[in-house]
Design a protein around this motif. Structure first.
Motif, PDB file in Angstrom:
ATOM      1  N   GLY A  17       0.819  -1.200   0.000  1.00  0.00           N
ATOM      2  CA  GLY A  17       0.000   0.000   0.000  1.00  0.00           C
ATOM      3  C   GLY A  17       0.854   1.252   0.000  1.00  0.00           C
ATOM      4  O   GLY A  17       2.015   1.251  -0.434  1.00  0.00           O
ATOM      5  N   ASN A  65     -10.416  -4.652  -3.262  1.00  0.00           N
ATOM      6  CA  ASN A  65     -10.915  -4.142  -1.992  1.00  0.00           C
ATOM      7  C   ASN A  65     -11.133  -5.310  -1.032  1.00  0.00           C
ATOM      8  O   ASN A  65     -11.774  -6.301  -1.380  1.00  0.00           O
ATOM      9  CB  ASN A  65     -12.232  -3.401  -2.255  1.00  0.00           C
ATOM     10  N   ARG A  85     -10.860  -1.356   2.192  1.00  0.00           N
ATOM     11  CA  ARG A  85      -9.403  -1.168   2.246  1.00  0.00           C
ATOM     12  C   ARG A  85      -8.825  -1.718   0.945  1.00  0.00           C
ATOM     13  O   ARG A  85      -9.233  -2.767   0.464  1.00  0.00           O
ATOM     14  CB  ARG A  85      -8.775  -1.926   3.418  1.00  0.00           C
ATOM     15  N   GLY A  86      -7.842  -1.025   0.403  1.00  0.00           N
ATOM     16  CA  GLY A  86      -7.275  -1.451  -0.861  1.00  0.00           C
ATOM     17  C   GLY A  86      -6.586  -2.803  -0.765  1.00  0.00           C
ATOM     18  O   GLY A  86      -5.767  -3.026   0.120  1.00  0.00           O
ATOM     19  N   SER A  92      -4.806   1.367  -0.534  1.00  0.00           N
ATOM     20  CA  SER A  92      -5.945   2.288  -0.585  1.00  0.00           C
ATOM     21  C   SER A  92      -5.664   3.503  -1.458  1.00  0.00           C
ATOM     22  O   SER A  92      -6.604   4.170  -1.903  1.00  0.00           O
ATOM     23  CB  SER A  92      -6.338   2.722   0.833  1.00  0.00           C
ATOM     24  N   SER A  93      -4.397   3.802  -1.759  1.00  0.00           N
ATOM     25  CA  SER A  93      -4.122   4.899  -2.686  1.00  0.00           C
ATOM     26  C   SER A  93      -4.546   4.559  -4.103  1.00  0.00           C
ATOM     27  O   SER A  93      -4.642   5.443  -4.953  1.00  0.00           O
ATOM     28  CB  SER A  93      -2.634   5.272  -2.659  1.00  0.00           C
ATOM     29  N   ASN A  96      -8.846   5.117  -3.504  1.00  0.00           N
ATOM     30  CA  ASN A  96      -9.420   6.204  -2.702  1.00  0.00           C
ATOM     31  C   ASN A  96      -9.850   7.375  -3.579  1.00  0.00           C
ATOM     32  O   ASN A  96      -9.777   7.318  -4.808  1.00  0.00           O
ATOM     33  CB  ASN A  96      -8.430   6.653  -1.616  1.00  0.00           C
ATOM     34  N   TYR A 473     -13.232   6.277   5.880  1.00  0.00           N
ATOM     35  CA  TYR A 473     -12.135   5.423   5.411  1.00  0.00           C
ATOM     36  C   TYR A 473     -10.756   5.817   5.948  1.00  0.00           C
ATOM     37  O   TYR A 473      -9.768   5.714   5.237  1.00  0.00           O
ATOM     38  CB  TYR A 473     -12.089   5.370   3.874  1.00  0.00           C
ATOM     39  N   ASN A 518      -4.038   9.651   3.557  1.00  0.00           N
ATOM     40  CA  ASN A 518      -3.102   9.062   2.610  1.00  0.00           C
ATOM     41  C   ASN A 518      -1.775   9.817   2.552  1.00  0.00           C
ATOM     42  O   ASN A 518      -0.695   9.214   2.593  1.00  0.00           O
ATOM     43  CB  ASN A 518      -3.712   8.991   1.213  1.00  0.00           C
TER      44      ASN A 518
END
Length: 552
Positions: A17, A65, A85-86, A92-93, A96, A473, A518
């Motif tokens: 991440g 996800n 959540r990624g 997650s970047s 998002n 988030y 982030n």
């Protein structure tokens, strides 16, 4: 990126991440070290990731996800909250809304004051600047040549500027830089885009360095435990294509799996609250009571307005479909137009009452009707506005559901357990409605949806909040940094009591920052990379953002 994975490397990073991508890129700058990055999700190849507006479909189909849910929340009327959540390179970047916001300087000063030297805003600003390539250019607050591209929206929707005007009519200053000298005000957000595409941490840090022979990136690799010998981390066990594998680390293991999965992995490895581990039949390697504690998040509620005649807002209609088809063609042709949106184009940082010294609320104005995180299909056109509580007092926990490493953890943020959180969010709802009722937006002849329109007094607004609020988030805090008995990592992000093991992600935040998380996590990754490099050089050293060690 190398594809031949050796059995042993210098650094094993768990989680590709935002922080993990930074660490992989920065540590592999030294060609003499071998770096491996293990990511449970797939590569970031989906067009829905790279096209900014694709995030709307990512929310609906669950692609890339983890799609976690909380335990039933008494503060939310017993509802389970959604915890996306990624699960993909970039974490997650990659999924998002791409807003670049750092929070308030005082947030970081509070970290330092709580016993974490080196973590004040003045000390961290160089790492923010090191990470950033702001298309406006470098200045005292912004970097101009870092890996992470930050820019103004290429093709903002005209209604985002209408929201900003409504905010001004409500008495708030227009702020052209939420990450500058002052945070307070309303304005358009800057975003992590470049050339009309999402610019995730994977794109910023991994993609330019994929040819390095000492960087090994493995996707589809689900870490199951940290390997330990005499209270030293020596590697990671993981599963890939159904098979169990092990990867050894000569120097360090670094967990960057996020605030929900890093503490889970520690506990699966026998590091955590001893009694809880024994309940699940896990041998206790190190009793560390703070693991999984201190979970908190930005609780948020959305007000939705119907405006069927405003067809240049996003919406499900014949005209809306035609607009999207045209937008797809434009984006494919020249990477501009409506599909370069992040939807939450405008917003602001405001105070819930004049007595507040700094903003305690954040607004996100969305150019479409957003219901249930965008997962619910809503026909027609309209707009929405979020208000979130920036510094909630409620604290929850992250615990194991079972000893099965593939089972999701129990997530209990304890939303709205503290009465102060409720009072502030009620005030925030009123402030948000006051802005949305200003002439600039009132002139659009929109109509507040009935679900919230009937909430007028405090009791009714509280009832609406409890029946509709959820996360925006930003879970943090489950491997809290500090030097007290409840802390999990020290100010160098080393796990207390375990050698060769660090945690580098949002879980280390002692308290949540007043803004999107982030950019701060990327900063944490930058600082952590320099801390790791300094440790490799030996001795007691401090570092600055140039990466050079200073003897102390």
């Amino acid at each position: 990126m190398s594809t031949a994975l050796p059995s042993q490397v210098d650094y094993v990073i768990v989680g590709g991440g935002s922080a993990g991508c930074v660490l992989a890129a920065r540590l592999s700058e030294d060609p003499s070290v071998q770096v491996a990055l293990l990511e449970a999700g797939p590569p970031d190849t989906s067009v829905l990731i790279h096209c900014p507006a694709g995030l709307a479909l990512l929310a609906k189909n669950g692609q890339a996800n983890w799609g976690f849910e909380t335990e039933p929340q008494p503060g939310l009327g017993g509802r389970r909250g959604y915890q996306p959540r990624g699960k993909v390179l970039g974490g997650s970047s990659s999924v998002n809304a791409m807003i670049y916001a750092r929070g308030h300087a005082s947030d970081y000063d509070a970290w330092a004051a709580a016993g974490n030297p080196g973590w004040s805003f003045a000390e961290l600003l160089p790492w923010f600047r090191k990470a950033e390539r702001n298309e406006r250019g470098a200045d005292a607050f912004h970097g101009g040549d870092g890996p992470l591209n930050v820019m103004d929206l290429r093709s903002p929707n005209r209604f985002s500027k209408v929201f900003v005007e409504a905010g001004r009519q409500a008495g708030y200053p227009e702020n052209h830089d939420f990450n500058g000298a002052e945070q307070e005000g309303v304005g358009l957000y800057q975003v992590t885009h470049r050339d009309g595409e999402r610019f995730s941490a994977a794109k910023a840090y991994l993609a330019p360095n994929r040819a390095r022979p000492n960087l090994h990136v493995v996707t589809g690799a689900h870490a199951t435990r940290v390997l330990l010998e005499d209270k030293r981390a020596t590697g990671v066990a993981y599963r890939i294509v159904g098979a169990s594998q092990e990867l050894r680390a000569r120097r360090e293991v670094i967990l960057s799996a996020g605030a929900l999965l890093s503490p889970q992995l520690l506990m699966l490895s026998g590091i955590g609250p001893a009694e809880h581990l024994r309940e699940h039949g896990i041998a206790v390697a190190h009793d560390l009571p703070g693991v999984g504690r201190n979970l908190h998040d930005h609780v948020d509620v959305v007000q939705v307005w119907d405006a069927p005649h405003l067809t240049d807002l996003f919406g499900l209609s014949f005209t809306g479909a035609v607009n999207v088809v045209k937008g797809i063609a434009e984006w494919r042709r020249q990477r501009s137009g409506m599909l370069t949106t992040n939807f939450a184009e405008a917003g602001g940082f405001i105070r819930s009452s004049p007595e507040e010294a700094i903003p305690d609320l954040q607004l996100h104005f969305v150019i479409g009707k957003l219901v249930d995180h965008g997962r619910k299909t809503v026909f027609g056109h309209g707009y929405s506005c979020h208000v979130c509580l920036l510094r909630p007092r409620s604290r929850g926990s992250l615990t194991l559901r079972s000893a099965d490493p593939l089972a999701p953890p129990r997530i209990d943020p304890h939303f709205l357990a503290d009465a102060d959180d409720v009072r502030r969010l009620v005030r925030g709802f009123r402030v948000m409605r006051h802005i949305l009722e200003q002439p600039a937006l009132a002139g659009l002849r929109g109509r507040e949806l009935a679900a919230s329109a009937g909430a007028r007094d405090d009791a009714q607004i509280e009832a609406f909040i409890r029946s509709h609020a959820d996360t925006i988030y930003h879970p943090v805090g489950t491997c809290r940094m500090g030097t007290d008995a409840g802390a999990v990592v020290d100010p160098q992000l080393r796990v207390h009591g375990i050698a060769g093991l660090r945690v580098v992600d949002a879980s280390v935040m002692p308290s949540i920052v007043g803004g999107n998380t982030n950019a701060p996590v990327i900063m944490i990754g930058e600082k952590a990379a320099d801390l790791v490099k300094a440790a490799a050089r030996g001795g007691r050293e401090s570092v600055h953002a140039g990466g050079e060690a200073l003897a102390v």
